[in-house]
Scaffold this motif. Structure first.
Motif, mmCIF file in Angstrom:
data_model
loop_
_atom_site.group_PDB
_atom_site.id
_atom_site.type_symbol
_atom_site.label_atom_id
_atom_site.label_comp_id
_atom_site.label_asym_id
_atom_site.label_seq_id
_atom_site.Cartn_x
_atom_site.Cartn_y
_atom_site.Cartn_z
ATOM 1 N N GLY A 1 154.094 107.926 35.422
ATOM 2 C CA GLY A 1 155.051 108.416 36.522
ATOM 3 C C GLY A 1 154.687 109.592 37.264
ATOM 4 N N ALA A 2 153.565 110.336 36.921
ATOM 5 C CA ALA A 2 153.152 111.382 37.466
ATOM 6 C C ALA A 2 153.106 111.385 39.012
ATOM 7 N N ALA A 3 153.469 112.294 39.604
ATOM 8 C CA ALA A 3 153.681 112.466 41.001
ATOM 9 C C ALA A 3 152.110 112.267 41.841
ATOM 10 N N SER A 4 151.400 112.991 41.002
ATOM 11 C CA SER A 4 149.721 112.695 41.579
ATOM 12 C C SER A 4 148.913 112.439 40.693
ATOM 13 N N PRO A 5 148.532 111.153 40.285
ATOM 14 C CA PRO A 5 147.733 110.776 39.113
ATOM 15 C C PRO A 5 146.275 110.843 39.688
ATOM 16 N N ASN B 1 143.983 108.547 37.306
ATOM 17 C CA ASN B 1 144.229 108.617 35.868
ATOM 18 C C ASN B 1 145.290 107.718 35.390
ATOM 19 N N VAL B 2 144.913 106.689 34.751
ATOM 20 C CA VAL B 2 145.827 105.485 34.386
ATOM 21 C C VAL B 2 147.011 106.019 33.467
ATOM 22 N N LYS C 1 155.627 101.376 40.345
ATOM 23 C CA LYS C 1 155.710 102.673 41.171
ATOM 24 C C LYS C 1 154.530 102.443 42.383
ATOM 25 N N LYS C 2 154.684 102.873 43.322
ATOM 26 C CA LYS C 2 153.482 102.946 44.341
ATOM 27 C C LYS C 2 152.777 104.253 44.381
ATOM 28 N N ILE C 3 151.623 104.382 44.035
ATOM 29 C CA ILE C 3 150.879 105.557 44.133
ATOM 30 C C ILE C 3 150.222 105.883 45.459
ATOM 31 N N SER C 4 150.651 107.081 45.997
ATOM 32 C CA SER C 4 149.821 107.448 47.457
ATOM 33 C C SER C 4 148.599 107.871 47.359
ATOM 34 N N VAL C 5 147.886 106.948 47.816
ATOM 35 C CA VAL C 5 146.411 107.232 48.060
ATOM 36 C C VAL C 5 146.103 106.815 49.339
#
Length: 514
Positions: free
Chosen positions: A258-262, A251-252, A219-223
């Protein structure tokens, strides 16, 4: 007039005394009889039982080899001296007849012996004994402490250079490439080795380890604005990625689900910019971020932010540094921070940089007074790590094309002697990682200067050979464009390397290293 072994660092001297034969005496003093070499070789034997049993035995053997008489035992009786001219016998002897006279027996009142030749004097015996003690049995103790006792020559940090070391290509080392896109920079893993995180500028890539050598993108986390380093809390619960004047906290567990905004929050300092690298105290309570554009390390109370919600109160203060601080790491015992700065002060072109020793306790309570010492660390030092026991601090000097080793103890109490090893590697080294239980270091030679005829690669260095002053570069592993940072995967034989210029992650099988 010289010890048998001369090396730049004390560890190399001790290694030589344990494993190398000393030079022949005749090589230092031509013209001596051949027997002298045999005598000195026995005196310098590695095993005490193979040496002479006493200094006198050694001295006697050396006299014999030199063709000299045995040492005077001092038991001979000298003949009486003749009376001086103009004196009578009674002036120097008792009367021939008469009552007994108390005092010295017949003969001179003060017995006189002829003056010994210099080579038969007791003083020479004492000197020879000292030679045996220093050169034979104890020289490694005396010279081995050269860097603290002022004996010997201290290593000097290397200057700027375009020259690189030559070594064989390690083509048999297994490697796989994973395309990520963007500009992969920082890489870190969870303590259990199941997941990895890579900063790519416009986000953070989450990858899962499997049966294959390389992990699989999940997954790519948008930051936004996470262009450089990242670190994991010791418990593996949070990822910190350098950003702006602080760090983004992820938050690992939520990222793995797969949370939308971790993203949990952001650590922000009042001023400054250019967050480069992040490090976290071993207890997980504090975070330290190098601010490359501000010549400071920002200190944050991470525990407070996680427990009370992130805000201005999380910021503790700034540790002052030299110009462009980038690399940072904490000692395994949590007492010290090591910080590299690319230059001592602003100026054009590459220049000598520094390594700073910082008290973690003071950084957490009074950051402005936390610096303990500063040493030269080559031209443009950029990354720093420590050995597992914390005794050695390793630094890459990017514009010196060198890997440097510092004594952690001497950074505290004898900084002029702190540099204990230097190894020439490839072009513009940046990231580095210890593997194989600390017996090998892999260095990312990024070749950011695009030197003609030079390729980016991964240098493999033997750490014990480096510390002993012996040839230590084992070879180069082919790499993608601009390798920057490295992270071993716990419990696996995989080493992850970000290829900044190729938009990919490289997985190297460290089990194949020589």
């Amino acid at each position: 007039g010289a010890p048998p072994f001369r090396h730049d660092q004390s560890v190399a001297v001790m290694y030589a005394h344990l494993s190398e034969q000393p030079p022949l005496l005749s090589s230092r003093r031509p013209g001596l009889p051949a027997g002298c070499d045999e005598v000195m070789t026995r005196a310098l034997a590695k095993a005490p039982g193979d040496r002479y049993r006493s200094c006198r035995e050694f001295a006697t053997a050396l006299r014999s080899a030199l063709g000299l008489d045995p040492a005077d035992s001092g038991s001979r009786t000298e003949p009486p001296a003749k009376p001086a001219a103009g004196t009578t016998r009674s002036a120097v002897s008792p009367p021939v007849s008469g009552p007994p006279v108390s005092g010295p027996p017949p003969g001179p009142p003060f017995p006189v012996r002829p003056r010994r030749p210099w080579w038969r004097s007791p003083g020479l015996l004492a000197v020879l004994c000292a030679v045996v003690l220093v050169v034979g049995g104890g020289a490694y103790l005396v010279h081995g402490r050269a860097n603290t006792a002022g004996v010997g020559t201290a290593l000097v940090a290397p200057g700027c250079t375009a020259s690189t070391a030559r070594a064989a290509s390690l083509t048999k080392v297994g490697s796989q490439l994973i395309k990520l896109g963007g500009h992969p920079f920082g890489v870190t893993t969870t303590p259990d080795g199941r997941f990895s995180f890579v900063t790519v500028g416009h986000g953070v890539e989450l990858l899962a380890s499997g049966d294959a050598l390389a992990p699989t993108p999940v997954k790519k986390i948008s930051v936004a604005n996470v262009f450089e380093g990242a670190a994991m809390t010791p418990d593996g619960r949070y990822l910190l990625a350098a950003s702006a004047s602080g760090a983004v906290v992820v938050n690992v567990a939520e990222a793995e689900r797969g949370a939308a905004s971790p993203v949990t929050g952001t650590l922000t300092s009042p001023h400054g910019s250019g967050a480069a690298e992040v490090d976290i105290s071993p207890d997980g309570r504090f975070a330290f971020v190098t601010l490359q554009n501000s010549a400071e390390v920002a200190v944050f109370n991470l525990q407070r932010g996680l427990s009370r919600g992130f805000g201005p109160d999380d910021f503790v203060g700034y540790v002052p540094t030299d110009y462009q601080p980038v690399g940072i790491t904490t000692s395994p015992d949590g007492r010290w921070l090591y910080v590299t700065s690319i230059q001592r002060r602003p100026g054009p072109g590459p220049a000598q940089g520094t390594l700073r020793l910082v008290s973690v306790h003071d950084a957490e309570t009074n950051p402005g007074k936390a610096v303990v010492s500063t040493v030269a660390a080559g031209c443009s030092p950029v990354r720093v790590i420590t050995s597992a026991d914390g005794g050695t601090v390793w630094v890459t000097a990017r514009q010196s094309n060198a890997l440097l080793a510092f004594s952690a103890a001497k950074l505290q109490n004898d900084r002029s002697q702190a540099l204990i090893a230097k190894v020439s590697v490839g072009a513009t080294p940046i990231g580095l990682a210890l593997v194989h239980g600390g017996t090998r270091i892999v260095v990312a030679d990024a070749n950011t200067n695009n030197l003609p005829g030079i390729s980016a690669n991964l240098a493999v260095v033997n750490t014990s050979a480096a510390l002993a002053g012996n040839p230590a570069l084992l070879g180069y592993i082919p790499s993608g464009l601009v390798p920057r940072e490295l992270a071993p995967v716990p419990g696996r034989s995989t080493l992850l390397v970000t290829n900044f210029g190729a938009g990919q992650l490289q997985a190297v099988n460290v089990a194949d290293l020589p």
